[in-house]
Write a protein that holds these residues in place. Structure first.
Motif, short mmCIF file in Angstrom:
data_model
loop_
_atom_site.label_atom_id
_atom_site.label_comp_id
_atom_site.label_asym_id
_atom_site.label_seq_id
_atom_site.Cartn_x
_atom_site.Cartn_y
_atom_site.Cartn_z
N UNK A 86 0.83 -1.21 0.00
CA UNK A 86 0.00 0.00 0.00
C UNK A 86 0.86 1.25 0.00
N UNK A 87 1.99 1.20 0.70
CA UNK A 87 2.90 2.35 0.69
C UNK A 87 3.44 2.61 -0.71
N UNK A 88 3.83 1.52 -1.40
CA UNK A 88 4.30 1.65 -2.78
C UNK A 88 3.18 2.17 -3.67
N UNK A 89 1.96 1.66 -3.47
CA UNK A 89 0.82 2.12 -4.26
C UNK A 89 0.54 3.60 -4.02
N UNK A 90 0.75 4.06 -2.79
CA UNK A 90 0.55 5.48 -2.48
C UNK A 90 1.56 6.35 -3.25
N UNK A 92 2.93 5.54 -6.12
CA UNK A 92 2.49 5.52 -7.51
C UNK A 92 1.32 6.47 -7.71
N UNK A 93 0.39 6.48 -6.76
CA UNK A 93 -0.76 7.38 -6.83
C UNK A 93 -0.29 8.83 -6.83
N UNK A 94 0.73 9.13 -6.03
CA UNK A 94 1.29 10.49 -6.00
C UNK A 94 1.80 10.89 -7.38
N UNK A 95 2.56 10.01 -8.02
CA UNK A 95 3.11 10.31 -9.35
C UNK A 95 1.99 10.54 -10.36
N UNK A 96 0.95 9.71 -10.29
CA UNK A 96 -0.18 9.86 -11.22
C UNK A 96 -0.90 11.19 -10.96
N UNK A 97 -1.12 11.51 -9.69
CA UNK A 97 -1.83 12.75 -9.34
C UNK A 97 -1.04 13.97 -9.80
N UNK A 98 0.28 13.95 -9.62
CA UNK A 98 1.11 15.08 -10.04
C UNK A 98 1.04 15.27 -11.55
N UNK A 175 -3.21 -3.97 3.15
CA UNK A 175 -3.19 -3.00 2.05
C UNK A 175 -4.23 -1.91 2.26
N UNK A 176 -5.47 -2.30 2.52
CA UNK A 176 -6.54 -1.31 2.67
C UNK A 176 -6.34 -0.46 3.92
N UNK A 180 -5.84 3.75 2.25
CA UNK A 180 -6.84 4.80 2.41
C UNK A 180 -6.22 6.07 2.97
N UNK A 181 -5.36 5.91 3.97
CA UNK A 181 -4.70 7.07 4.55
C UNK A 181 -3.73 7.69 3.54
N UNK A 182 -3.01 6.84 2.80
CA UNK A 182 -2.09 7.34 1.80
C UNK A 182 -2.78 8.11 0.70
N UNK A 183 -3.95 7.64 0.29
CA UNK A 183 -4.71 8.32 -0.77
C UNK A 183 -5.16 9.70 -0.30
N UNK A 184 -5.61 9.80 0.95
CA UNK A 184 -6.02 11.09 1.49
C UNK A 184 -4.85 12.06 1.53
N UNK A 185 -3.68 11.58 1.93
CA UNK A 185 -2.50 12.44 2.00
C UNK A 185 -2.11 12.93 0.61
N UNK A 186 -2.17 12.04 -0.38
CA UNK A 186 -1.83 12.41 -1.76
C UNK A 186 -2.73 13.54 -2.26
N UNK A 187 -4.03 13.42 -2.01
CA UNK A 187 -4.95 14.48 -2.44
C UNK A 187 -4.65 15.79 -1.73
N UNK A 188 -4.39 15.71 -0.45
CA UNK A 188 -4.14 16.91 0.34
C UNK A 188 -2.89 17.65 -0.13
N UNK A 189 -1.84 16.91 -0.49
CA UNK A 189 -0.55 17.52 -0.79
C UNK A 189 -0.47 18.16 -2.17
#
Length: 331
Positions: A86-90, A92-98, A175-176, A180-189
């Motif tokens: 999940x940390x790795x997925x977070x 990846x989500x950061x890179x996609x969001x950017x 993973x879940x 979930x916490x990682x996804x929220x942080x990605x959106x916030x940042x």
């Protein structure tokens, strides 16, 4: 251990206070028309939020693994593996969001894009700060994970599922719990990354991860009894200050992008110095002050609504006995 922990907390507080004083002296205030926050303030805000989300993740994982002792201790491995994935997925989500935000910049003006991402960050922070939301959703989130874990282990004992299915189920739980916490942080940042760049975001994130890692080591490795409830309340208060700052900044960004009007309050200008705008995003305009009052009312109102719903408790007991403090912690 408790004495050493207190010394560390005092030292950290003095360090943060020193940074604030240093930044205040060197910055010498800021113009009221400035809508980007100080890098030091952003660094601390990001660190607080990442630590808060990390602390909640640790509590979920602790609830899942609390009963995995003795021969069942091996079941902690797939949970840890799932959290690592999940940390790795977070990331990846950061890179996609950017990349998505960067592509939007081609079709939107800088002010409009900053206002949009800032509004998203405020919404995420309002959800995180909403006590009523935590009472209903976050508490249910932990209970759902515990129920799923119990079903998996009971079915495994009854030979209803194979060992591989048990491990995949536990990996999914881990993973879940973190994603979930990682996804929220990605959106916030995204708002901070757009305004201040990746360096400030990276430093603040590393600060939050370092604090989270310390708690994780004490919880899972050293089996220390930490004041989790007090830690949640303290970080919640700090996030409340962050919320008010972000709402003030967001309202001013929307003013500069001409999304909302600007109504100056001349009578307040002598009482609101420039440094108040730099540190707390307090500006002498009707729109920014009203927005901050509404945000404060929403958080405080949800807190009292949660207390009424819980019969006087600010949350529900949702973490199983991993340590005595965790047996009665309020989410």
């Amino acid at each position: 251990m408790k004495f050493a922990l207190r010394i560390a907390v005092v030292a950290a507080a003095l360090f943060v206070a020193g940074m604030l004083v240093w930044q205040g002296v060197t910055a010498q205030g800021a113009l009221a028309t400035r809508f980007d926050t100080s890098p030091t303030v952003a660094f601390l805000d990001i660190g607080i939020l990442v630590f808060r989300e990390g602390l909640e993740c640790i509590l979920v994982l602790a609830a899942i693994t609390a009963s995995m002792t003795g021969v069942k201790r091996l079941n902690r491995r797939p949970v840890a593996l799932g959290a690592g994935l999940a940390f790795v997925a977070s990331l990846i989500t950061w890179c996609v969001a950017v990349r998505i935000v960067s592509s939007l910049s081609d079709n939107m003006s800088a002010l409009a894009l900053q206002a949009a991402t800032g509004l998203l960050a405020v919404i995420v922070l309002l959800v995180i700060m909403n006590w009523f939301f935590h009472k209903i959703y976050w508490g249910g989130w932990i209970r759902a994970h515990n129920r799923r874990r119990k079903v998996l282990l009971e079915n495994a004992r009854a030979a209803e599922i194979s060992q591989s299915r048990l491990w995949w189920g536990l990996i999914l739980l881990g993973f879940t719990s973190l994603y979930r916490e990682g996804f929220e942080v990605v959106l916030f940042l995204q708002s901070y990354h757009l305004r201040l760049g990746g360096s400030v975001v990276l430093k603040g994130t590393l600060l939050g991860l370092a604090l989270t890692a310390m708690v994780a080591v004490l919880t899972f490795v050293l089996q220390q009894r930490l004041p989790y409830r007090k830690m949640l309340i303290t970080t919640g208060i700090l996030l409340g200050v962050v919320l008010l700052v972000m709402v003030g900044e967001q309202a001013q960004e929307m003013q500069l992008a001409h999304w909302i009007s600007t109504t100056p309050i001349d009578s307040l200008k002598p009482y609101i110095p420039d440094w108040m705008g730099l540190w707390f995003a307090v500006f002498p305009t009707v729109e920014t002050l009203v927005a901050q009052l509404i945000a404060a009312a929403l958080v405080i109102g949800s807190y009292f609504a949660a207390r009424r719903l819980g019969g006087g408790a600010a949350g529900s007991s949702v973490v199983e006995a991993h340590a005595p403090e965790m047996a009665t912690i309020n989410a």
